[in-house]
Design an enzyme around this catalytic site. Structure first.
Site, PDB file in Angstrom:
ATOM      1  N   CYS A  36      61.074 -26.009  36.467  1.00 59.43           N
ATOM      2  CA  CYS A  36      60.698 -27.216  35.704  1.00 59.43           C
ATOM      3  C   CYS A  36      61.907 -28.127  35.559  1.00 59.43           C
ATOM      4  CB  CYS A  36      60.206 -26.846  34.307  1.00 59.43           C
ATOM      5  SG  CYS A  36      58.971 -25.550  34.224  1.00 59.43           S
ATOM      6  N   CYS A  94      62.941 -31.035  38.042  1.00 60.27           N
ATOM      7  CA  CYS A  94      62.364 -32.385  37.936  1.00 60.27           C
ATOM      8  C   CYS A  94      62.492 -32.995  36.546  1.00 60.27           C
ATOM      9  CB  CYS A  94      60.887 -32.352  38.323  1.00 60.27           C
ATOM     10  SG  CYS A  94      60.620 -31.871  40.033  1.00 60.27           S
ATOM     11  N   HIS A  95      62.402 -32.164  35.527  1.00 64.27           N
ATOM     12  CA  HIS A  95      62.331 -32.719  34.166  1.00 64.27           C
ATOM     13  C   HIS A  95      63.642 -32.603  33.393  1.00 64.27           C
ATOM     14  CE1 HIS A  95      58.100 -33.517  34.674  1.00 64.27           C
ATOM     15  NE2 HIS A  95      57.843 -32.259  34.946  1.00 64.27           N
ATOM     16  N   CYS A 150      31.255 -29.610  15.426  1.00 64.56           N
ATOM     17  CA  CYS A 150      32.614 -29.603  14.889  1.00 64.56           C
ATOM     18  C   CYS A 150      32.626 -30.325  13.542  1.00 64.56           C
ATOM     19  CB  CYS A 150      33.581 -30.321  15.816  1.00 64.56           C
ATOM     20  SG  CYS A 150      33.408 -29.978  17.567  1.00 64.56           S
ATOM     21  N   CYS A 186      31.222 -28.496  10.363  1.00 62.47           N
ATOM     22  CA  CYS A 186      32.134 -27.586   9.661  1.00 62.47           C
ATOM     23  C   CYS A 186      33.358 -28.324   9.123  1.00 62.47           C
ATOM     24  CB  CYS A 186      32.596 -26.474  10.597  1.00 62.47           C
ATOM     25  SG  CYS A 186      31.428 -25.109  10.640  1.00 62.47           S
ATOM     26  N   HIS A 187      33.881 -29.234   9.924  1.00 63.62           N
ATOM     27  CA  HIS A 187      35.202 -29.770   9.584  1.00 63.62           C
ATOM     28  C   HIS A 187      35.188 -31.083   8.809  1.00 63.62           C
ATOM     29  CE1 HIS A 187      37.417 -26.613  11.464  1.00 63.62           C
ATOM     30  NE2 HIS A 187      36.759 -26.747  12.587  1.00 63.62           N
ATOM     31  N   CYS A 228      36.726 -22.009  18.561  1.00 60.18           N
ATOM     32  CA  CYS A 228      35.709 -22.615  17.687  1.00 60.18           C
ATOM     33  C   CYS A 228      34.398 -22.783  18.440  1.00 60.18           C
ATOM     34  CB  CYS A 228      36.187 -23.954  17.123  1.00 60.18           C
ATOM     35  SG  CYS A 228      37.104 -23.794  15.564  1.00 60.18           S
TER      36      CYS A 228
HETATM   37  C1  HEC Z   1      58.832 -31.320  41.772  1.00 62.86           C
HETATM   38  C2  HEC Z   1      58.792 -31.957  40.486  1.00 62.86           C
HETATM   39  C3  HEC Z   1      58.116 -31.274  39.302  1.00 62.86           C
HETATM   40  C4  HEC Z   1      58.268 -29.989  38.841  1.00 62.86           C
HETATM   41  C5  HEC Z   1      59.038 -28.862  39.485  1.00 62.86           C
HETATM   42  C6  HEC Z   1      57.519 -29.920  37.610  1.00 62.86           C
HETATM   43  N1  HEC Z   1      56.955 -31.116  37.321  1.00 62.86           N
HETATM   44 FE1  HEC Z   1      56.083 -31.657  35.584  1.00 62.86          FE
HETATM   45  N2  HEC Z   1      55.677 -33.504  36.327  1.00 62.86           N
HETATM   46  C7  HEC Z   1      56.019 -33.947  37.573  1.00 62.86           C
HETATM   47  C8  HEC Z   1      55.397 -35.228  37.811  1.00 62.86           C
HETATM   48  C9  HEC Z   1      55.483 -36.064  39.086  1.00 62.86           C
HETATM   49  C10 HEC Z   1      54.676 -35.558  36.631  1.00 62.86           C
HETATM   50  C11 HEC Z   1      53.845 -36.812  36.339  1.00 62.86           C
HETATM   51  C12 HEC Z   1      54.710 -37.820  35.698  1.00 62.86           C
HETATM   52  C13 HEC Z   1      53.931 -39.021  35.214  1.00 62.86           C
HETATM   53  O1  HEC Z   1      52.909 -39.384  35.764  1.00 62.86           O
HETATM   54  O2  HEC Z   1      54.385 -39.580  34.206  1.00 62.86           O
HETATM   55  C14 HEC Z   1      54.929 -34.457  35.717  1.00 62.86           C
HETATM   56  C15 HEC Z   1      54.478 -34.442  34.404  1.00 62.86           C
HETATM   57  C16 HEC Z   1      54.764 -33.437  33.488  1.00 62.86           C
HETATM   58  C17 HEC Z   1      54.492 -33.512  32.074  1.00 62.86           C
HETATM   59  C18 HEC Z   1      53.940 -34.716  31.325  1.00 62.86           C
HETATM   60  C19 HEC Z   1      55.094 -35.692  31.085  1.00 62.86           C
HETATM   61  C20 HEC Z   1      54.722 -36.930  30.335  1.00 62.86           C
HETATM   62  O3  HEC Z   1      55.605 -37.810  30.239  1.00 62.86           O
HETATM   63  O4  HEC Z   1      53.602 -37.050  29.848  1.00 62.86           O
HETATM   64  C21 HEC Z   1      54.878 -32.316  31.528  1.00 62.86           C
HETATM   65  C22 HEC Z   1      54.779 -31.915  30.076  1.00 62.86           C
HETATM   66  C23 HEC Z   1      55.390 -31.508  32.616  1.00 62.86           C
HETATM   67  N3  HEC Z   1      55.324 -32.211  33.786  1.00 62.86           N
HETATM   68  C24 HEC Z   1      55.854 -30.210  32.458  1.00 62.86           C
HETATM   69  C25 HEC Z   1      56.334 -29.438  33.510  1.00 62.86           C
HETATM   70  C26 HEC Z   1      56.717 -28.046  33.369  1.00 62.86           C
HETATM   71  C27 HEC Z   1      56.684 -27.260  32.058  1.00 62.86           C
HETATM   72  C28 HEC Z   1      57.125 -27.623  34.593  1.00 62.86           C
HETATM   73  C29 HEC Z   1      57.549 -26.250  35.016  1.00 62.86           C
HETATM   74  C30 HEC Z   1      56.547 -25.189  34.820  1.00 62.86           C
HETATM   75  C31 HEC Z   1      57.024 -28.776  35.513  1.00 62.86           C
HETATM   76  N4  HEC Z   1      56.507 -29.839  34.817  1.00 62.86           N
HETATM   77  C32 HEC Z   1      57.425 -28.772  36.841  1.00 62.86           C
HETATM   78  C33 HEC Z   1      56.842 -33.294  38.460  1.00 62.86           C
HETATM   79  C34 HEC Z   1      57.274 -31.974  38.340  1.00 62.86           C
HETATM   80  C1  HEC Z   2      30.978 -22.950  11.773  1.00 64.31           C
HETATM   81  C2  HEC Z   2      32.182 -23.627  11.470  1.00 64.31           C
HETATM   82  C3  HEC Z   2      33.081 -24.200  12.559  1.00 64.31           C
HETATM   83  C4  HEC Z   2      32.701 -24.982  13.621  1.00 64.31           C
HETATM   84  C5  HEC Z   2      31.317 -25.371  14.063  1.00 64.31           C
HETATM   85  C6  HEC Z   2      33.923 -25.391  14.269  1.00 64.31           C
HETATM   86  N1  HEC Z   2      34.998 -24.858  13.626  1.00 64.31           N
HETATM   87 FE1  HEC Z   2      36.958 -25.321  13.940  1.00 64.31          FE
HETATM   88  N2  HEC Z   2      37.518 -23.990  12.504  1.00 64.31           N
HETATM   89  C7  HEC Z   2      36.659 -23.206  11.771  1.00 64.31           C
HETATM   90  C8  HEC Z   2      37.433 -22.240  11.012  1.00 64.31           C
HETATM   91  C9  HEC Z   2      36.864 -21.168  10.098  1.00 64.31           C
HETATM   92  C10 HEC Z   2      38.804 -22.511  11.293  1.00 64.31           C
HETATM   93  C11 HEC Z   2      40.034 -21.755  10.789  1.00 64.31           C
HETATM   94  C12 HEC Z   2      40.476 -22.253   9.474  1.00 64.31           C
HETATM   95  C13 HEC Z   2      41.729 -21.528   9.023  1.00 64.31           C
HETATM   96  O1  HEC Z   2      42.546 -21.158   9.870  1.00 64.31           O
HETATM   97  O2  HEC Z   2      41.889 -21.352   7.824  1.00 64.31           O
HETATM   98  C14 HEC Z   2      38.817 -23.635  12.221  1.00 64.31           C
HETATM   99  C15 HEC Z   2      39.974 -24.251  12.675  1.00 64.31           C
HETATM  100  C16 HEC Z   2      39.984 -25.373  13.477  1.00 64.31           C
HETATM  101  C17 HEC Z   2      41.157 -26.180  13.769  1.00 64.31           C
HETATM  102  C18 HEC Z   2      42.563 -25.979  13.208  1.00 64.31           C
HETATM  103  C19 HEC Z   2      42.728 -26.859  11.968  1.00 64.31           C
HETATM  104  C20 HEC Z   2      44.083 -26.795  11.336  1.00 64.31           C
HETATM  105  O3  HEC Z   2      44.178 -27.147  10.141  1.00 64.31           O
HETATM  106  O4  HEC Z   2      45.058 -26.434  11.970  1.00 64.31           O
HETATM  107  C21 HEC Z   2      40.760 -27.155  14.632  1.00 64.31           C
HETATM  108  C22 HEC Z   2      41.629 -28.221  15.235  1.00 64.31           C
HETATM  109  C23 HEC Z   2      39.342 -26.961  14.884  1.00 64.31           C
HETATM  110  N3  HEC Z   2      38.901 -25.887  14.162  1.00 64.31           N
HETATM  111  C24 HEC Z   2      38.586 -27.735  15.740  1.00 64.31           C
HETATM  112  C25 HEC Z   2      37.226 -27.552  15.978  1.00 64.31           C
HETATM  113  C26 HEC Z   2      36.463 -28.275  16.978  1.00 64.31           C
HETATM  114  C27 HEC Z   2      37.035 -29.307  17.924  1.00 64.31           C
HETATM  115  C28 HEC Z   2      35.182 -27.833  16.872  1.00 64.31           C
HETATM  116  C29 HEC Z   2      33.993 -28.245  17.717  1.00 64.31           C
HETATM  117  C30 HEC Z   2      34.089 -27.923  19.123  1.00 64.31           C
HETATM  118  C31 HEC Z   2      35.134 -26.855  15.803  1.00 64.31           C
HETATM  119  N4  HEC Z   2      36.385 -26.698  15.305  1.00 64.31           N
HETATM  120  C32 HEC Z   2      33.985 -26.218  15.368  1.00 64.31           C
HETATM  121  C33 HEC Z   2      35.271 -23.340  11.725  1.00 64.31           C
HETATM  122  C34 HEC Z   2      34.520 -24.107  12.583  1.00 64.31           C
END
Ligand code: HEC
Ligand code: HEC
Length: 273
Positions: free
Chosen positions: A65, A68-69, A173, A176-177, A222
């Site tokens: 990683c 490049c980064h 979602c 519940c939330h 969830c």
């Molecule tokens: C050969 C080059 C290369 C390597 C190796 C690489 N990446 Fe990337 N990565 C890129 C490119 C190209 C993008 C897209 C950049 C853009 O569009 O902004 C990117 C985007 C990302 C982004 C989003 C950056 C942003 O600005 O939103 C993350 C996070 C990331 N890489 C993590 C990783 C990680 C963790 C690794 C290693 C497991 C890794 N990359 C290995 C080339 C690489």
């Molecule tokens: C039936 C109830 C229920 C439904 C439906 C549900 N969740 Fe949850 N969700 C929970 C419970 C329980 C927790 C854990 C709360 C805790 O850790 O105390 C949780 C935790 C989360 C958290 C973490 C919140 C925090 O404070 O960090 C996120 C984000 C979340 N749910 C997203 C979703 C999304 C997106 C959906 C729909 C795809 C969804 N939930 C549907 C019950 C629900």
């Protein structure tokens, strides 16, 4: 109220709980409180592991990683604050879990068709790397923009997912939330991640199960726990069904929630039950 609504409420024992953001310190198990007081967060192990992979895990083409980064993630500082977002090189809106997978298969020489590698990525590399990269944005404000047409499309889908009632129990979602936020289900207080901007503390360490979770893990669970992913639910076939990793609906709802968290200050790894 409709009968179904009453049934839903019946499942949930009443009881006032403040919309918990991270966990109140008094509620932590004693050993954890002690560790925190010593400045030791159990989630930091994952950050360290991610930093190690970032610099030392070589792809089949010899790149890491850092190639490049930059050393110590220099070029990724602040990136997590703007994700999920659209990336031209993969022509898709990606969250952190998908973005890193794409970098490994597109730029490091790992074979996207290699199922063994994908499994290894999902189980071993994903969470530490995501946590490390997220930690590079600590102290910064979440700033997700909805500009590109694909971002707009995903945002709309995410909003739809958030409010759609589906599955065997017709939960959503929002049900519940938002509607039930502050109440309790299975002894857990229901947070309101949209209003509380709680995306700021994900990835988070779950001390109840000693695991680090990214937001994908949280959302997928969830979905599974409440059978949301299915419009029709077959008790035999679908008892426990989790959407696959990188599912469009999952990334879309992450985008919706993170946009709602704009302005929240990133503080990871978080600490949740
Ligand atoms: C050969 C080059 C290369 C390597 C190796 C690489 N990446 Fe990337 N990565 C890129 C490119 C190209 C993008 C897209 C950049 C853009 O569009 O902004 C990117 C985007 C990302 C982004 C989003 C950056 C942003 O600005 O939103 C993350 C996070 C990331 N890489 C993590 C990783 C990680 C963790 C690794 C290693 C497991 C890794 N990359 C290995 C080339 C690489
Ligand atoms: C039936 C109830 C229920 C439904 C439906 C549900 N969740 Fe949850 N969700 C929970 C419970 C329980 C927790 C854990 C709360 C805790 O850790 O105390 C949780 C935790 C989360 C958290 C973490 C919140 C925090 O404070 O960090 C996120 C984000 C979340 N749910 C997203 C979703 C999304 C997106 C959906 C729909 C795809 C969804 N939930 C549907 C019950 C629900």
């Amino acid at each position: 109220m409709k009968k179904k609504g009453l049934l839903v409420l019946g499942v949930i024992a009443g009881g006032a709980v403040a919309g918990t953001l991270a966990v109140a310190k008094e509620k932590l198990p004693e050993h954890l409180r002690e560790l925190l007081e010593l400045g030791m967060h159990p989630g930091h192990v994952f950050v360290d592991e991610g930093r190690d992979y970032y610099h030392n895990l070589k792809g089949p083409n010899g790149k890491t990683c850092a190639t490049c980064h930059g050393q110590d993630g220099a070029k990724l500082v602040g990136a997590y604050a703007k994700m999920p977002r659209y990336y031209k090189d993969i022509d898709a809106v990606a969250d952190i879990d998908l973005r890193i997978y794409k970098c490994m298969t597109k730029y490091m020489g790992f074979d996207p068709k290699d199922k063994k590698f994908k499994k290894k990525y999902l189980k071993t590399y994903r969470v530490p790397l995501a946590t490390y990269v997220a930690s590079l944005s600590n102290g910064m404000k979440i700033d997700v923009k909805i500009q590109h047409p694909k971002e707009k499309e995903m945002y709309e889908l995410g909003k739809k997912v958030w409010f759609t009632r589906a599955g065997a129990r017709e939960f959503s979602c929002a049900m519940c939330h938002m509607v039930l936020a502050g109440r309790r289900i299975r002894l857990q207080g229901l947070p309101n991640p949209v209003k509380a901007k709680s995306y700021n503390h994900w990835p988070a360490y779950r001390f109840g199960s000693d695991k680090m979770w990214t937001m994908e893990d949280r959302v997928r669970t969830c979905f599974r726990a409440y059978f949301l992913f299915l419009n029709k639910w077959d008790e035999k076939k679908d008892w426990v069904k989790t959407p696959p990793f990188f599912a469009k609906e999952v990334i879309a709802v992450e985008l919706y929630m993170k946009h709602a968290s704009n302005g929240g200050v990133i503080e990871v790894p978080g600490l949740v039950r």
